[in-house]
Design an enzyme around this catalytic site. Structure first.
Site, short mmCIF file in Angstrom:
data_model
loop_
_atom_site.label_atom_id
_atom_site.label_comp_id
_atom_site.label_asym_id
_atom_site.label_seq_id
_atom_site.Cartn_x
_atom_site.Cartn_y
_atom_site.Cartn_z
N HIS A 1 11.33 -7.45 -37.05
CA HIS A 1 10.92 -8.15 -35.84
C HIS A 1 9.66 -7.47 -35.35
O HIS A 1 9.67 -6.27 -35.03
CB HIS A 1 12.00 -8.08 -34.76
CG HIS A 1 13.36 -8.53 -35.22
ND1 HIS A 1 13.67 -9.84 -35.42
CD2 HIS A 1 14.46 -7.81 -35.53
CE1 HIS A 1 14.93 -9.93 -35.82
NE2 HIS A 1 15.43 -8.71 -35.89
N ASN B 1 18.41 -14.57 -31.65
CA ASN B 1 18.75 -13.99 -30.35
C ASN B 1 17.66 -13.02 -29.89
O ASN B 1 17.47 -12.79 -28.69
CB ASN B 1 20.09 -13.26 -30.42
CG ASN B 1 21.27 -14.21 -30.40
OD1 ASN B 1 21.29 -15.15 -29.61
ND2 ASN B 1 22.23 -13.98 -31.26
N ALA C 1 19.40 -6.17 -31.66
CA ALA C 1 18.67 -5.59 -32.79
C ALA C 1 17.27 -5.12 -32.45
O ALA C 1 16.55 -4.68 -33.34
CB ALA C 1 18.60 -6.62 -33.93
#
Length: 260
Positions: free
Chosen positions: A211, A181, A112
């Site tokens: 993020h 992750n 991602a």
């Protein structure tokens, strides 16, 4: 390149059907390995042993536990392995088994997030002084089995952001295996699990999963912000992840000048 998919959920199912439909040039789906009682409709199903024997590449989309249990036998048999659940590689012994013993090769998927190439280059050039990643997701998607009921209920009902954890990437990855992750990917890119500080925030009003990665070192200062729509089938992961896997597959099947 004959491909088997380990796991057939929100990530593996999308990947398997795309490969089956011919969307990845040079790749052929031979089947999926899954643990659910009912087989996924329209997809060939294999057991692990058949997948290892027949595939050139096994794509792991089944989670950290499955990777730890099955990954070593895959590479030991000489079959290449593409890993999505990179958080499992916080276990140094597992990483060594997958990376160093072979003869199958280990490949990692960025999933991602992006910017890992710049972080790796900076770490190689002169090192990094500080690396931070802040992950923000919808609050209910961050409920974990280890949480007590009051904490879980708070995440179901909170109206404001809640910082759930701030710690080295290795600890955060273990605590949030389906959601962190990304922290593991950053740590692997810079080559230092203890340097990377990871924070997980539950925000009931977050329209997207975000993020934010910041890093400072001798080469300069960096800031990457990634904002993804959650997966419709599993809000703990981002909808872009299976397409990141497909991009990896395309590069492995026909390496013709694409970015690594």
């Amino acid at each position: 390149m004959k491909v088997a998919i380990l796991g057939c959920g929100a990530i593996g199912g999308v990947v398997a059907r795309a490969v089956q439909n011919g969307e990845v040039a040079g790749a052929e789906l031979i089947g999926v390995v899954h643990a659910e009682p009912a087989d996924p409709p329209g997809l060939p199903v294999l057991d692990v042993e058949s997948a290892i024997a027949r595939a050139d590449l096994v794509v792991e989309c089944a989670g950290q536990r499955a990777l730890a249990e099955l990954g070593p036998s895959i590479v030991a048999a000489g079959t290449d392995l593409l890993v999505v659940s990179v958080g499992a590689l916080a276990d140094d012994a597992l990483l060594a088994k997958l990376r160093d013993t072979g003869p199958g090769r280990l490949h990692l998927c960025s999933g991602a997030i992006g910017g890992l190439d710049a972080l790796a280059a900076t770490a190689r050039m002169g090192g990094l002084d500080a690396v931070r990643i802040v992950t923000t997701k919808k609050a209910p998607a961050l409920i974990q089995k280890w949480m007590d009921e009051p904490t879980a209920q708070r995440l179901r009902t909170t109206g404001e952001p809640v910082q759930l954890m701030r710690a080295p990437a290795r600890e955060v990855t273990a605590a949030f295996p389906a959601s962190a992750n990304v922290a593991a990917s950053v740590a692997l890119a810079v080559g230092d699990w203890d340097l990377v500080e990871a924070t997980v925030v539950a925000d009931p009003n977050a329209p997207l999963t975000s993020h934010v990665i910041t890093a400072d070192g001798s080469a300069g200062s960096y800031r990457f912000e990634i904002r993804n729509h959650p997966s419709v089938d599993n809000p703990a992961t981002s909808g872009v992840v299976p397409h990141a896997v497909l991009a990896c597959l395309a590069r492995l099947a026909q390496p013709t000048g694409a970015f690594a």
